[in-house]
Design an enzyme around this catalytic site. Structure first.
Site, mmCIF file in Angstrom:
data_model
loop_
_atom_site.group_PDB
_atom_site.id
_atom_site.type_symbol
_atom_site.label_atom_id
_atom_site.label_comp_id
_atom_site.label_asym_id
_atom_site.label_seq_id
_atom_site.Cartn_x
_atom_site.Cartn_y
_atom_site.Cartn_z
ATOM 1 N N CYS A 144 0.886 -1.173 0.000
ATOM 2 C CA CYS A 144 0.000 0.000 0.000
ATOM 3 C C CYS A 144 0.915 1.211 0.000
ATOM 4 O O CYS A 144 2.103 1.117 0.267
ATOM 5 C CB CYS A 144 -0.866 0.027 1.252
ATOM 6 S SG CYS A 144 -1.852 -1.440 1.464
ATOM 7 N N ARG A 185 1.950 0.895 -5.917
ATOM 8 C CA ARG A 185 2.099 0.008 -4.744
ATOM 9 C C ARG A 185 0.787 -0.691 -4.414
ATOM 10 O O ARG A 185 0.743 -1.592 -3.583
ATOM 11 C CB ARG A 185 2.564 0.821 -3.531
ATOM 12 C CG ARG A 185 3.920 1.469 -3.689
ATOM 13 C CD ARG A 185 4.257 2.330 -2.488
ATOM 14 N NE ARG A 185 4.444 1.520 -1.296
ATOM 15 C CZ ARG A 185 5.619 1.014 -0.931
ATOM 16 N NH1 ARG A 185 6.687 1.236 -1.668
ATOM 17 N NH2 ARG A 185 5.749 0.269 0.138
ATOM 18 N N TRP A 237 -3.726 -1.990 -1.280
ATOM 19 C CA TRP A 237 -3.778 -3.324 -1.873
ATOM 20 C C TRP A 237 -4.300 -4.204 -0.750
ATOM 21 O O TRP A 237 -3.634 -4.409 0.262
ATOM 22 C CB TRP A 237 -2.386 -3.788 -2.322
ATOM 23 C CG TRP A 237 -2.422 -5.084 -3.049
ATOM 24 C CD1 TRP A 237 -2.608 -5.271 -4.384
ATOM 25 C CD2 TRP A 237 -2.294 -6.388 -2.482
ATOM 26 N NE1 TRP A 237 -2.593 -6.610 -4.685
ATOM 27 C CE2 TRP A 237 -2.414 -7.326 -3.537
ATOM 28 C CE3 TRP A 237 -2.095 -6.858 -1.194
ATOM 29 C CZ2 TRP A 237 -2.332 -8.697 -3.345
ATOM 30 C CZ3 TRP A 237 -2.006 -8.235 -0.988
ATOM 31 C CH2 TRP A 237 -2.144 -9.127 -2.059
ATOM 32 N N ASN A 262 0.410 0.343 6.024
ATOM 33 C CA ASN A 262 0.907 -0.602 5.027
ATOM 34 C C ASN A 262 1.515 -1.762 5.801
ATOM 35 O O ASN A 262 2.394 -1.569 6.631
ATOM 36 C CB ASN A 262 1.973 0.061 4.143
ATOM 37 C CG ASN A 262 2.606 -0.941 3.187
ATOM 38 O OD1 ASN A 262 1.997 -1.952 2.851
ATOM 39 N ND2 ASN A 262 3.845 -0.691 2.788
ATOM 40 N N GLY A 263 1.025 -2.978 5.568
ATOM 41 C CA GLY A 263 1.572 -4.139 6.278
ATOM 42 C C GLY A 263 0.426 -5.021 6.774
ATOM 43 O O GLY A 263 -0.704 -4.900 6.328
ATOM 44 N N GLU A 286 10.122 -16.433 -17.591
ATOM 45 C CA GLU A 286 9.905 -14.979 -17.477
ATOM 46 C C GLU A 286 8.905 -14.507 -18.521
ATOM 47 O O GLU A 286 8.035 -13.681 -18.237
ATOM 48 C CB GLU A 286 11.239 -14.251 -17.614
ATOM 49 C CG GLU A 286 11.168 -12.738 -17.729
ATOM 50 C CD GLU A 286 10.556 -12.032 -16.525
ATOM 51 O OE1 GLU A 286 10.290 -12.688 -15.500
ATOM 52 O OE2 GLU A 286 10.305 -10.818 -16.622
ATOM 53 N N LYS A 292 5.528 -12.568 -17.510
ATOM 54 C CA LYS A 292 5.185 -11.260 -18.083
ATOM 55 C C LYS A 292 3.797 -11.302 -18.703
ATOM 56 O O LYS A 292 2.958 -10.442 -18.491
ATOM 57 C CB LYS A 292 6.208 -10.852 -19.143
ATOM 58 C CG LYS A 292 7.545 -10.375 -18.619
ATOM 59 C CD LYS A 292 7.569 -8.958 -18.129
ATOM 60 C CE LYS A 292 7.448 -8.756 -16.666
ATOM 61 N NZ LYS A 292 8.161 -9.534 -15.721
ATOM 62 N N GLU A 325 0.833 -11.860 -16.122
ATOM 63 C CA GLU A 325 0.582 -10.812 -15.113
ATOM 64 C C GLU A 325 0.008 -9.538 -15.726
ATOM 65 O O GLU A 325 -0.630 -8.764 -15.016
ATOM 66 C CB GLU A 325 1.824 -10.504 -14.286
ATOM 67 C CG GLU A 325 2.935 -9.774 -14.981
ATOM 68 C CD GLU A 325 4.059 -9.424 -14.007
ATOM 69 O OE1 GLU A 325 3.772 -9.083 -12.847
ATOM 70 O OE2 GLU A 325 5.223 -9.499 -14.409
ATOM 71 N N HIS A 356 7.649 -34.997 -21.199
ATOM 72 C CA HIS A 356 7.356 -35.636 -19.895
ATOM 73 C C HIS A 356 6.028 -35.155 -19.334
ATOM 74 O O HIS A 356 5.852 -35.066 -18.129
ATOM 75 C CB HIS A 356 8.502 -35.340 -18.925
ATOM 76 C CG HIS A 356 9.828 -35.843 -19.406
ATOM 77 N ND1 HIS A 356 10.196 -37.156 -19.345
ATOM 78 C CD2 HIS A 356 10.844 -35.189 -20.035
ATOM 79 C CE1 HIS A 356 11.406 -37.301 -19.868
ATOM 80 N NE2 HIS A 356 11.821 -36.137 -20.296
ATOM 81 N N LYS A 365 3.414 -3.447 -7.002
ATOM 82 C CA LYS A 365 4.808 -3.439 -7.455
ATOM 83 C C LYS A 365 5.737 -4.069 -6.428
ATOM 84 O O LYS A 365 6.657 -4.786 -6.790
ATOM 85 C CB LYS A 365 5.258 -1.999 -7.706
ATOM 86 C CG LYS A 365 6.693 -1.872 -8.223
ATOM 87 C CD LYS A 365 6.878 -2.552 -9.553
ATOM 88 C CE LYS A 365 8.295 -2.421 -10.061
ATOM 89 N NZ LYS A 365 8.501 -3.212 -11.313
#
Ligand code: AGP
Length: 610
Positions: free
Chosen positions: A2, A27, A74, A98-99, A483, A487, A490, A506, A605
């Site tokens: 946040c 954030r 968030w 935040n937390g 990656e 990308k 997300e 496999h 982020k």
């Protein structure tokens, strides 16, 4: 996860809070709110959704004040709606947080027993009640705040306003970053330099357990023990404080194009082009690290940072003959790692604040292992807690999807692998100088790789219709496949998976059909031929294939295969050149889908909660 801002100012505060919250939206952005002291009364405006919803609420019902706090959220506890938006209030106290308060249920039960009532489902609301209860019992605000802090378990960065104390904001940090901004007769509190950047570039970083009272006159900072302490005031670069998109549509687009500079700047901290040498940045007190003393490297990282390290593992083992264990930090810290003596524990993180990576770093440090942090935020918690800070110089990365930080991390780690190889006697000076020259080509090669954008645009529309997409690669292209999938998923919300191409038979090949595009990453290296066999295997089952290869690879590929052309380059820097293709593919597919590229749903982020 946040963003927090506090302003003890002398002009209208709401516009300033909004401006700061817009810089903090990366954030977290599922709801937002402000609280201010208007004619000595505590007033709030809150709204679900992006900052512009809060802006509209304030336009409809303005606040006239010069002191206030703001928050962009968030959600961790409680759905993202107005009731759960911060600031949370109890009596005369408003709090932004935040937390995660890990013992909030126990505290809430105690407060309910005291006859207090709650309006939200958040953990944060208990903090407002604890402070208010102490003030009601007769304590002064700062004393009440400290008493409340002593009851909290878990992680927090807090901003607090108290009705009747209109020129005071209190703050505290434990496990989540918080900075104090010094203005001219005004003071600020924020989650990071970006938050207070519009108002000041003179910043003090609170340490773990610190709490602070800011007024127009300045800041009084105290340690967890309640002792007055001094925290140095740094002059941060204007760029670190103020970031704009410029001519680009999205920060991610801008940051993809900034990669040549980001890598050039990062490499300058590790390579000596004149001497043809690579070296780890020396510590002012400890001096340079000697990799001869290192028996193993244990990487601690999450997400894209983890994948950058996974790419570098190949270089450390190939050139330095130095074993490297690359592990997801959230797994590392919950098992009982058996680390051997002489292990260097290296945290890799863009933000330097990721909770799982930080916790894993602390685990290693507490057991006496040598630690280092490869970070893009050079004043972050990891930077300050590790024995050594090794920088990437990518500049502020605002887009939630990491791009320039990834390639900067790969550059730094590749340089460290060369340095380790030289120090461990695995490279002659000539061989070292050759690899340094190759790595110094990376920024120019990445710049050439941008030419792939026209090919990407032609393919993005069809790909945006897919439900599932596979990425395949071998060797250092395997982490790149992971990656590429990360990308894409997300920012476009398309399900995508990366696999080692050799793993296809496999199990994963059962997924392959006409509706499943397969992206195959194949530089002209020792894996090329085998990867072409994998290409034929998926083509034989009807999969639409996109090959990412250099011109020689494209020429050797089967006729008719769609492709993206990466620049020809030495295999050492192929991951950097090919990264541009997978980043642009994800970006343009997301643009076709119309998703929020810079602020994808459910993400933030910096994941500063576990
Ligand atoms: C990358 O695109 C993601 N946004 C995410 O995986 C990120 O890399 C991860 O959260 C680690 O962040 P850090 O580098 O700041 O530690």
């Amino acid at each position: 996860m946040c963003g927090i801002i506090g302003v003890v100012g002398r002009i209208s505060v709401t516009e300033r809070l909004i401006e700061s919250l817009k810089r903090l939206e990366y954030r977290g952005y599922d709801s937002a709110g402000v609280a201010a002291l208007e004619d000595e009364h505590l007033v709030r405006r809150r709204a679900p959704g992006k900052i512009k919803a809060l802006e509209a609420a304030l336009a409809a019902d303005p606040i006239r004040a010069t002191v206030g706090i703001g928050h962009t959220r968030w959600a961790t506890h409680g759905a993202p709606n107005e009731r759960n938006a911060h600031p949370q209030r109890a009596g005369r106290v408003a709090v932004v947080h935040n937390g995660i308060i890990e013992n909030f249920q126990e505290l809430k039960a105690e407060l309910l027993t005291d006859g207090r009532t709650f309006e939200s489902d958040t953990d944060t609301e208990v903090v407002a009640h604890l402070i208010d209860r102490e003030i009601v019992s007769g304590k002064a605000p700062l004393e009440a705040f400290k008493a409340a802090l002593d009851r909290l378990e878990g992680a927090y960065a807090l901003g607090v306003l108290v009705e009747g104390h209109e020129a005071l904001i209190m703050g505290a940090r434990r496990g989540s970053p918080l900075v104090v901004g010094y203005g001219d007769g005004e003071m600020f509190l924020g989650s990071d330099a970006l938050a207070v950047g519009p108002f000041t570039t003179r910043i003090a970083y609170l340490e773990e357990g610190d709490y602070v009272a800011i007024t127009h006159e300045g800041a009084s900072i105290y340690s967890a023990k309640g002792e007055a302490v001094f925290r140095a005031v740094h002059q941060v670069s204007a760029s670190a404080a103020l970031v704009e998109k410029g001519a680009y549509r999205h920060f991610m687009e801008k940051e993809i194009h900034e990669q040549p500079d980001a890598c050039q700047h990062t490499l300058s901290a590790y390579l000596d082009p004149v001497a043809g040498k690579a070296r780890a940045p020396s510590h002012p007190d400890l001096g340079p690290l000697d990799f001869k003393d290192v028996t193993r490297v244990q990487i601690l990282a999450c997400g894209t940072a983890y994948l950058a390290a996974l790419t570098a593992k190949y270089h450390f083992e190939q050139y330095a003959d130095l074993p490297m264990d690359v592990e997801i930090a959230s797994e590392f810290r919950y098992r009982t790692p058996a680390l051997s003596p002489g292990t260097l524990c290296l945290a890799v993180s863009q933000s330097g604040e990721t909770a799982d990576t930080l916790a894993a770093l602390r685990w290693c440090k507490a057991r006496g292992f040598a630690t280092a942090a490869l970070v893009n935020a050079h004043e972050s918690t990891m930077a300050r807690e590790a024995d050594r800070m090794w920088p990437t110089h990518a500049g502020p990365e605002i887009g939630v999807a990491s791009t320039k930080a990834f390639t900067a991390q790969v550059c730094a780690l590749t340089a460290l692998a060369i340095a380790a190889a030289a120090q461990r006697g695995k490279l002659t000076p000539e061989a070292e100088a050759h690899l340094v020259r190759v790595l110094l080509e990376a920024p120019r090669t990445i710049a050439k790789a941008m030419a792939v954008e026209s090919e990407v645009r032609a393919l993005a529309f069809d790909l945006s219709k897919a439900r599932d997409i596979l990425y395949l690669g071998r060797g250092p292209s395997y982490p790149l496949a992971l990656e590429g999938a990360l990308k894409l998923k997300e920012i476009s919300y398309i399900h995508a998976e990366g696999y080692a191409a050799g793993e296809l038979k496999h199990g994963p090949i059962a997924l392959v059909d006409e509706a499943t595009p397969v992206i195959i990453i194949a530089p002209s290296d020792s894996h090329f031929e085998k990867t072409m066999s994998n290409l034929e295997e998926v083509r034989a089952r009807g999969a639409p294939v996109i090959l990412i290869a250099d011109p020689a690879g494209v020429a050797r590929a089967p006729h008719g295969v769609k492709h993206l052309t990466a620049p020809a380059c030495d295999p050492l820097i192929a991951p950097l050149a090919f990264a541009v293709s997978i980043q642009m593919l994800a970006y343009h597919v997301a643009v076709q889908k119309g998703t929020d590229v810079d602020q994808p749903r459910n993400l933030a982020k910096s994941v500063t909660v576990e």
